[in-house]
Design an enzyme around this catalytic site. Structure first.
Site, mmCIF file in Angstrom:
data_model
loop_
_atom_site.group_PDB
_atom_site.id
_atom_site.type_symbol
_atom_site.label_atom_id
_atom_site.label_comp_id
_atom_site.label_asym_id
_atom_site.label_seq_id
_atom_site.Cartn_x
_atom_site.Cartn_y
_atom_site.Cartn_z
ATOM 1 N NE ARG A 249 -4.106 -1.758 0.015
ATOM 2 C CZ ARG A 249 -4.132 -2.731 -0.885
ATOM 3 N NH1 ARG A 249 -3.159 -2.838 -1.767
ATOM 4 N NH2 ARG A 249 -5.123 -3.592 -0.911
ATOM 5 C CD GLU A 278 -4.010 3.374 -5.208
ATOM 6 O OE1 GLU A 278 -3.815 3.225 -6.429
ATOM 7 O OE2 GLU A 278 -3.577 2.583 -4.349
ATOM 8 C CG HIS A 298 -2.006 -0.360 -7.596
ATOM 9 N ND1 HIS A 298 -2.660 0.356 -6.637
ATOM 10 C CD2 HIS A 298 -1.940 -1.637 -7.110
ATOM 11 C CE1 HIS A 298 -2.994 -0.435 -5.627
ATOM 12 N NE2 HIS A 298 -2.562 -1.647 -5.890
#
Length: 336
Positions: A249, A278, A298
């Site tokens: 994360r 993100e 990601h």
């Protein structure tokens, strides 16, 4: 019944028609069986502006998302919301307490990409340990054919790899590391020192992990105790200037501290599949375009096999919950 498949535009760059059809087909069966589910509509909504997005999803009965921050304010502005289904294994972007108070189920996926993430971890380790970014740039940009244009490369065999977090992915990374002849050190924040019978593991404190590891890789689930776990003090304690990997994360790492650690040589290299945001602005991020940093978008979870599993499981979780078949749901983390 209003269902929204919604996320940042880049995240929705997949076959959302497949998901719509799977949801509609399952709920149509429920309608034919005299279920209370009627007049189902499934729409795909991109998240770019918070207020505009809220207007578009105001009548949502269910959200299927992964990365949109669903805070208390958003939850309280969606009066019909029954469930938030994650097409991801994490759910730290959701205000779990408020969702629970409102009786809204939070439903992530537990297992679909362990092998892919472990393989991606080692792809980053190998690329950085073998100087592949440097050699690629030397050949592509400079047309230079010289192995000695980079120094300080070392074999993995005999190195110590420090694994922070020892869930399914951490264990799989340890298994791969053992195959490369590495010694496996594990910091388990839960304190569960569960060894793996087919390869040796040394459970250590985080201090020893930092001091002894040649490679450190993060696989911790994010809780309040792990927010910016890898801060400047942590990087300063890494005595062997390791390769640092984060495929867990982004919020587990203090990005400003990471940049400083790279600038000061506290780390030899970094492989990052996640950043603090993100939806990062790569045009201004100082981690971009460094020879000793590899960033991927990601994507560690991704393969054709894992993406299909991700779509199937998340859509099925949503329809099972709405049909009241909660015993079939993969995982409801707040028992609603």
């Amino acid at each position: 019944m209003k269902i929204y498949i919604t996320d940042y535009p880049g995240v929705l760059n997949r076959d959302t028609d497949y998901e719509k059809n799977r949801i509609l087909s399952a709920l149509k069966d429920a309608e034919d069986g005299n279920s209370v589910i009627t007049n189902t509509e499934v729409d795909v909504i991109s998240y770019t502006d918070r207020e505009e997005w809220l207007k578009k999803v105001a009548d949502a009965d269910a959200l299927l998302t992964a990365f949109i921050p669903i805070d208390a304010d958003i939850i309280n502005k969606l009066p019909n919301l029954k469930c938030i289904v994650q097409n991801a294994s994490g759910y730290e972007n959701i205000d779990l307490e408020t969702a629970t108070e409102r009786g809204i189920a939070v439903i992530p996926i537990e297992e679909y990409c362990t092998l892919e993430v472990a393989e991606h971890t080692f792809a980053l380790i190998l690329a950085l340990a073998r100087g592949l970014k440097h050699y690629g740039q030397d050949i592509d940009n400079n047309h230079k054919w010289q192995y000695s244009s980079i120094t300080n490369l070392h074999r993995l065999a005999g190195m110590k790899i420090g694994i922070a977090g020892y869930g399914k992915i951490g264990k799989q990374v340890g298994k791969l590391a053992t195959a490369f002849g590495m010694e496996v050190l594990v910091y388990s924040p839960t304190g569960k020192n569960i060894n793996t019978p087919d390869f040796p593991v040394n459970f250590v404190t985080k201090e020893r992990l930092f001091q002894e590891s040649d490679v450190i890789t993060n696989h911790m689930a994010v809780g309040k105790d792990h927010y910016k776990f890898f801060n400047y003090e942590a990087f300063k304690a890494m005595e062997k200037h390791p390769i640092f990997i984060n495929v867990g994360r982004g919020v587990a790492v203090d990005e400003t501290a990471l940049i400083r650690a790279l600038d000061e040589g506290l780390l030899s290299a970094a492989g990052l599949d996640v950043l603090e945001s993100e939806n990062p602005d790569l045009s201004t991020n100082p981690l971009v375009a460094r020879e000793n940093v590899i960033i991927t978008p990601h994507s560690a979870f991704y393969s054709e096999e894992s993406l299909k599993a991700l779509q199937d499981i998340s859509c099925d979780n949503l329809t099972y919950y709405l049909k009241g078949e909660t015993e079939k749901v993969h995982r409801i983390v707040n028992d609603v």
